[in-house]
Structure formats: structure tokens, C-alpha cells
Design an enzyme around this catalytic site. Structure first.
Site, PDB file in Angstrom:
ATOM      1  N   HIS A  12      44.061  47.256  41.168  1.00  0.00           N
ATOM      2  CA  HIS A  12      45.270  47.861  40.627  1.00  0.00           C
ATOM      3  C   HIS A  12      46.456  47.449  41.466  1.00  0.00           C
ATOM      4  CE1 HIS A  12      48.036  50.880  39.049  1.00  0.00           C
ATOM      5  NE2 HIS A  12      47.249  50.854  37.994  1.00  0.00           N
TER       6      HIS A  12
ATOM      7  N   ASP B 178      40.546  51.616  33.198  1.00  0.00           N
ATOM      8  CA  ASP B 178      39.847  50.933  32.103  1.00  0.00           C
ATOM      9  C   ASP B 178      38.349  50.768  32.344  1.00  0.00           C
ATOM     10  OD1 ASP B 178      42.090  50.512  30.450  1.00  0.00           O
ATOM     11  OD2 ASP B 178      42.778  48.966  31.830  1.00  0.00           O
TER      12      ASP B 178
HETATM   13  C1  LIG Z   1      45.162  44.934  37.850  1.00  0.00           C
HETATM   14  C2  LIG Z   1      45.470  43.571  38.422  1.00  0.00           C
HETATM   15  C3  LIG Z   1      46.149  42.718  37.355  1.00  0.00           C
HETATM   16  C4  LIG Z   1      46.412  43.781  39.604  1.00  0.00           C
HETATM   17  O1  LIG Z   1      46.821  42.521  40.003  1.00  0.00           O
HETATM   18  P1  LIG Z   1      47.644  42.237  41.328  1.00  0.00           P
HETATM   19  O2  LIG Z   1      48.296  43.454  41.835  1.00  0.00           O
HETATM   20  O3  LIG Z   1      48.525  41.073  41.023  1.00  0.00           O
HETATM   21  O4  LIG Z   1      46.527  41.900  42.374  1.00  0.00           O
HETATM   22  P2  LIG Z   1      46.026  40.470  42.755  1.00  0.00           P
HETATM   23  O5  LIG Z   1      45.577  39.766  41.524  1.00  0.00           O
HETATM   24  O6  LIG Z   1      47.075  39.807  43.589  1.00  0.00           O
HETATM   25  O7  LIG Z   1      44.781  40.848  43.638  1.00  0.00           O
HETATM   26  C5  LIG Z   1      44.732  40.967  45.072  1.00  0.00           C
HETATM   27  C6  LIG Z   1      43.400  40.417  45.570  1.00  0.00           C
HETATM   28  O8  LIG Z   1      42.324  41.161  45.005  1.00  0.00           O
HETATM   29  C7  LIG Z   1      41.534  40.324  44.171  1.00  0.00           C
HETATM   30  N1  LIG Z   1      41.263  41.054  42.918  1.00  0.00           N
HETATM   31  C8  LIG Z   1      42.092  41.944  42.327  1.00  0.00           C
HETATM   32  N2  LIG Z   1      41.525  42.409  41.218  1.00  0.00           N
HETATM   33  C9  LIG Z   1      40.332  41.802  41.124  1.00  0.00           C
HETATM   34  C10 LIG Z   1      39.311  41.876  40.187  1.00  0.00           C
HETATM   35  N3  LIG Z   1      39.413  42.693  39.141  1.00  0.00           N
HETATM   36  N4  LIG Z   1      38.211  41.135  40.371  1.00  0.00           N
HETATM   37  C11 LIG Z   1      38.119  40.316  41.433  1.00  0.00           C
HETATM   38  N5  LIG Z   1      39.053  40.199  42.368  1.00  0.00           N
HETATM   39  C12 LIG Z   1      40.164  40.934  42.203  1.00  0.00           C
HETATM   40  C13 LIG Z   1      42.391  39.111  43.862  1.00  0.00           C
HETATM   41  O9  LIG Z   1      41.609  37.974  43.584  1.00  0.00           O
HETATM   42  C14 LIG Z   1      43.158  38.980  45.147  1.00  0.00           C
HETATM   43  O10 LIG Z   1      42.320  38.421  46.130  1.00  0.00           O
HETATM   44  P3  LIG Z   1      42.857  37.293  47.110  1.00  0.00           P
HETATM   45  O11 LIG Z   1      43.939  37.985  47.899  1.00  0.00           O
HETATM   46  O12 LIG Z   1      41.644  36.925  47.875  1.00  0.00           O
HETATM   47  O13 LIG Z   1      43.392  36.224  46.221  1.00  0.00           O
HETATM   48  C15 LIG Z   1      44.170  42.885  38.934  1.00  0.00           C
HETATM   49  O14 LIG Z   1      43.520  43.726  39.849  1.00  0.00           O
HETATM   50  C16 LIG Z   1      43.250  42.504  37.780  1.00  0.00           C
HETATM   51  O15 LIG Z   1      43.395  41.450  37.191  1.00  0.00           O
HETATM   52  N6  LIG Z   1      42.254  43.397  37.443  1.00  0.00           N
HETATM   53  C17 LIG Z   1      41.386  43.123  36.345  1.00  0.00           C
HETATM   54  C18 LIG Z   1      42.053  43.519  35.036  1.00  0.00           C
HETATM   55  C19 LIG Z   1      42.163  45.010  34.858  1.00  0.00           C
HETATM   56  O16 LIG Z   1      41.204  45.744  35.073  1.00  0.00           O
HETATM   57  N7  LIG Z   1      43.355  45.460  34.440  1.00  0.00           N
HETATM   58  C20 LIG Z   1      43.622  46.846  34.188  1.00  0.00           C
HETATM   59  C21 LIG Z   1      44.618  47.380  35.164  1.00  0.00           C
HETATM   60  S1  LIG Z   1      44.801  49.125  34.996  1.00  0.00           S
END
Ligand SMILES: CC(C)(COP(=O)(O)OP(=O)(O)OC[C@H]1O[C@@H](n2cnc3c(N)ncnc32)[C@H](O)[C@@H]1OP(=O)(O)O)[C@@H](O)C(=O)NCCC(=O)NCCS
Length: 383
Positions: free
Chosen positions: A269, A320
Site C-alpha cells: 500500500h 483487496d
Molecule cells: C499498492 C501499490 C500500487 C503501491 O505501490 P507503491 O506505493 O508505488 O509501492 P512500490 O511499488 O514502490 O513498492 C515498494 C516496494 O515493495 C514492493 N512491492 C510493493 N507491493 C508489492 C506487491 N504487491 N508484490 C510484490 N512486491 C511489492 C515493490 O516491488 C517495491 O520493492 P523494491 O523497493 O524492492 O522495488 C503496490 O503495492 C501494488 O502494486 N500492489 C499490488 C496491487 C494492489 O493490491 N493494489 C491495491 C491497493 S489498495
């Protein structure tokens, strides 16, 4: 033409994805990502999930306080009176492709609803509240009607006296939901109602900030919600569970997925650095419905993945993660999970749009320019 001043640097270097940027003031809701606390207008989400109803939560979000009995009854009546879709929109929906994504169908239908609301452009508090009531009443009707039409069935008329949760389940399946099922669904609607400046709510505020009407703001918000990084994740979690199939395959599946650097749906998140308080309730419901139906496989996979994901990545489930399995066991089709999110979040979107209209200033940030400067035009034949 817009005036630009190239000598003036943008005020602040923006973080990628606007992380941590405060882009609005709001009293609608707040997320404390460190302590895992979510409040709506001052009330903790756990308190509301325990004691409130979706309709009461809607009133709270719009008015900033809990309603009296009379006010709640008034809102229920207004919602019931506004629920019927204009015949023209239903006719349009009959022409939608049956294999259309339900989120696309919802987005198009909501945009079209604006045609048939003569008061759509009345952005006064009174006018905007009236539109918010119509949208909140009509979104569930659109989603359920689309589901029935694509199955070749006729939409079901709402039942007087039913709340939004019961009416939605009734309209979807054509049979009465059990009291417990209706209550669980009602709490799911409370839990998804608002979440501060998430991507779709921000979208709705940006659109409203131009003084466009609420139908436009909500149409844009639905588009933003549809993406897999936002509301689309709940459907993808269930697809993941179906792909994994059994608890003993969960650890191996996750190892492979992480080795391929895949994002695991339902984890992570932008704001929470601890457990998402909403997932506590959804986990409980996922378990309860699974136990009741003697189908514990999905819950077991979820719990195995949860432990492994924490061990491997220190990531927690988000809203979710558990909702999909609960909806799936209620017999709701996978591609309606995200539209259901919208059926709830319409309350938060409209609350934010009301707030934006009440104290509006155009939302127009700057970009940090990284392109070239000072180039001279080269005639096309000389390039
Ligand atoms: C929610 C989300 C978009 C937040 O994105 P964000 O704040 O931009 O976070 P980041 O994508 O920069 O993630 C930070 C780190 O955690 C990792 N990470 C975050 N969510 C992850 C996931 N669901 N699975 C695997 N790794 C994840 C990223 O790869 C990153 O690692 P790194 O620093 O080694 O590259 C992201 O966690 C995600 O894509 N989750 C899956 C989709 C989801 O469940 N969305 C509903 C949100 S309520």
C-alpha cells in the site's frame, strides 16, 4: 494560450507518484498509515463497521456528522426515490456488448446518466447533494442491471424497504439474501466508502476542481478505480487463488512469482506500513463464509500466502486481499468485484466533490520539466 515562465523553476521537486505530497485539505477521512488507523469524519472504521450501516455512513461522509433517526429515514427515502434508471439509459445498456468489462459498462452508463438529469450542472450544495443522492442510489442499480442483461435476463425492480446492500444482492441474484449475508455485504460497503486522497478520489477532485459536473467527476473516478493497481486488484486476487488452486501449492507459487519480480495482488500500500484496518474485517468475513459453506480452501491459501509474503517481503495485505474470496463465496462473478468497490466508493467520491465545490480552487500543479530547451525549428525536408 497559457502563459509560461521558463525562468521560474517549479516550486517543489515532486516525488514519483506524488508520494507523501499533501494535495488537498479534507475533513472526509484520514489514513494513519503508521498505526493502521482509518477514520471517516472523526469516527474509527472499526466503530462504524461494528455499529453503523452504509446509509448512515453515507450521511456521515456528506454532512460531517451522524444523522438523527429522522434524517436517516429521510436519506433512505431519497435514495429509494432516486434509484430507478432513466428508461433511455436502460435502453442504451441493452445495446452494450455482453462481453464488455462491467467497469467499462458502469463508466459509460454513469456518463450517460448525466444526459437525463436536468439538475446536473447545479453545483450549489443543495444541487450537488441531490446529484450525489442520485448517483449513490443508481450505481448499484446499473451494476446489477448490467449483470442481468448480459445473462439475457431482465433487470429486477428494487424492493421497497430494503437497504442498498440487500437490494443489490437481491437485484443481482433475483433471490432474497440471508440476513447475515446482507449484513456482511453492508459492512463491506462501509469499509470501502472512503480512503482519503486515493487515485480515484483525487481524480474526482481534479475534475470537480474545474467546476465540471459530478457525473463527469464520477465517470473519471470510475476509470481510475478500474486499474489493477487500484480497485482492479480484488478481482486479480481471486484469479490468483483460482490459479493456485490448493493451499499446498501456495508457497511454491509465491516463490516462483516473486522470483519473476511479479507484483502480488492484494499486498502493499502507498500509505499503510502496517496492517490495513479494513482487511481485519474482510479476513473475518472470508473465514466465516468459508467455514459456513465448508469451503475453507481459499481462506487457507490466503493465510499461507499472507505469512509467506510477510516473511519474504515484509508486506501486509490491503483491502483487496480478502474481499474477493468473500464475494466469490457469495456467488458474485469475479468481474463485478471492482464495480462493487465503486458502489461503495461513490459515497466517498461524492463527499470529496461536495467538499471541493464548497471551497473550490482549480487543481493545477506543475511538472518538473526534463526535456530540451532552446531548439530551433528545422524544416521537414532538412531533418
Ligand atoms: C499498492 C501499490 C500500487 C503501491 O505501490 P507503491 O506505493 O508505488 O509501492 P512500490 O511499488 O514502490 O513498492 C515498494 C516496494 O515493495 C514492493 N512491492 C510493493 N507491493 C508489492 C506487491 N504487491 N508484490 C510484490 N512486491 C511489492 C515493490 O516491488 C517495491 O520493492 P523494491 O523497493 O524492492 O522495488 C503496490 O503495492 C501494488 O502494486 N500492489 C499490488 C496491487 C494492489 O493490491 N493494489 C491495491 C491497493 S489498495
Amino acid at each position: 494560450m497559457e502563459k509560461t515562465d521558463n525562468k521560474q523553476a517549479p516550486a517543489a521537486k515532486s516525488a514519483a507518484g506524488l508520494e507523501g505530497v499533501v494535495a488537498a485539505t479534507s475533513s472526509v477521512g484520514d489514513v494513519d498509515g503508521t498505526n493502521g488507523v482509518l477514520i471517516y469524519q472523526g469516527y474509527d472504521i472499526h466503530d462504524l463497521a461494528e455499529h453503523s450501516t452504509f446509509e448512515e455512513t453515507v450521511y456521515l461522509l456528506w454532512h460531517g456528522r451522524l444523522p438523527t433517526q429522522g434524517e436517516l429515514e429521510g436519506l433512505r427515502r431519497e435514495l429509494a426515490d432516486a434509484a430507478a434508471l432513466p428508461e433511455e439509459v436502460l435502453r442504451m445498456m441493452r445495446a452494450f456488448p455482453r462481453d464488455a468489462e462491467p467497469m467499462d459498462a458502469l463508466r459509460t452508463a454513469v456518463s450517460a446518466l448525466g444526459f437525463y438529469d436536468a439538475g446536473a450542472r447545479d453545483l450549489s450544495r443543495e444541487g450537488a447533494l441531490r446529484t450525489a443522492t442520485r448517483l449513490t442510489a443508481q450505481l448499484p442499480v446499473v451494476v446489477a442491471a448490467f449483470e442481468r442483461l448480459r445473462k439475457g435476463e431482465e433487470p429486477v425492480a428494487p424492493r421497497p424497504g430494503y437497504n442498498i446492500a440487500s437490494n443489490f444482492l437481491y437485484a443481482l441474484k433475483g433471490s432474497e439474501p440471508s440476513e447475515r449475508e446482507a449484513r456482511i455485504f453492508d459492512v463491506c460497503l462501509i469499509l470501502h466508502a472512503d480512503h482519503e486522497l486515493n487515485a480515484s478520489t483525487f481524480t474526482s477532485r481534479v475534475i470537480a476542481g474545474t467546476l465540471a459536473d459530478m457525473y463527469g467527476a464520477v465517470t473519471g473516478a470510475i476509470a481510475a478505480l478500474s486499474g489493477p493497481l487500484h480497485g482492479g486488484a480484488n478481482t486479480n486476487v481471486m484469479k490468483m487463488l483460482l490459479e493456485i488452486g490448493s493451499p499446498d501449492r501456495a508457497e511454491g507459487w509465491l516463490k516462483d512469482a516473486l522470483a519473476q519480480k511479479k507484483k502480488i495482488m492484494g499486498f502493499g500500500h502507498r500509505v499503510y506500513r502496517t496492517e490495513d484496518p479494513r482487511s481485519v474485517w474482510l479476513r473475518k468475513f472470508s473465514k466465516e463464509i468459508g467455514d459456513e459453506q465448508g469451503e475453507t480452501r481459499w481462506y487457507e491459501i490466503l493465510e499461507t500466502l499472507r505469512a509467506a509474503m510477510f516473511r519474504e517481503k515484509k508486506l501486509y495485505p490491503n483491502v483487496d486481499y480478502y474481499s474477493g474470496s468473500a464475494y466469490y463465496l457469495m456467488g458474485i462473478p469475479l468481474d463485478l468485484f471492482t464495480p462493487i468497490f465503486a458502489v461503495s466508493r461513490i459515497s466517498g467520491w461524492t463527499a470529496h466533490v461536495l467538499e471541493q465545490y464548497a471551497n473550490n480552487r482549480l487543481i493545477r500543479p506543475r511538472a518538473e520539466y526534463t526535456g530540451a530547451r532552446g531548439l530551433s525549428y528545422v524544416p521537414i525536408g532538412e531533418r
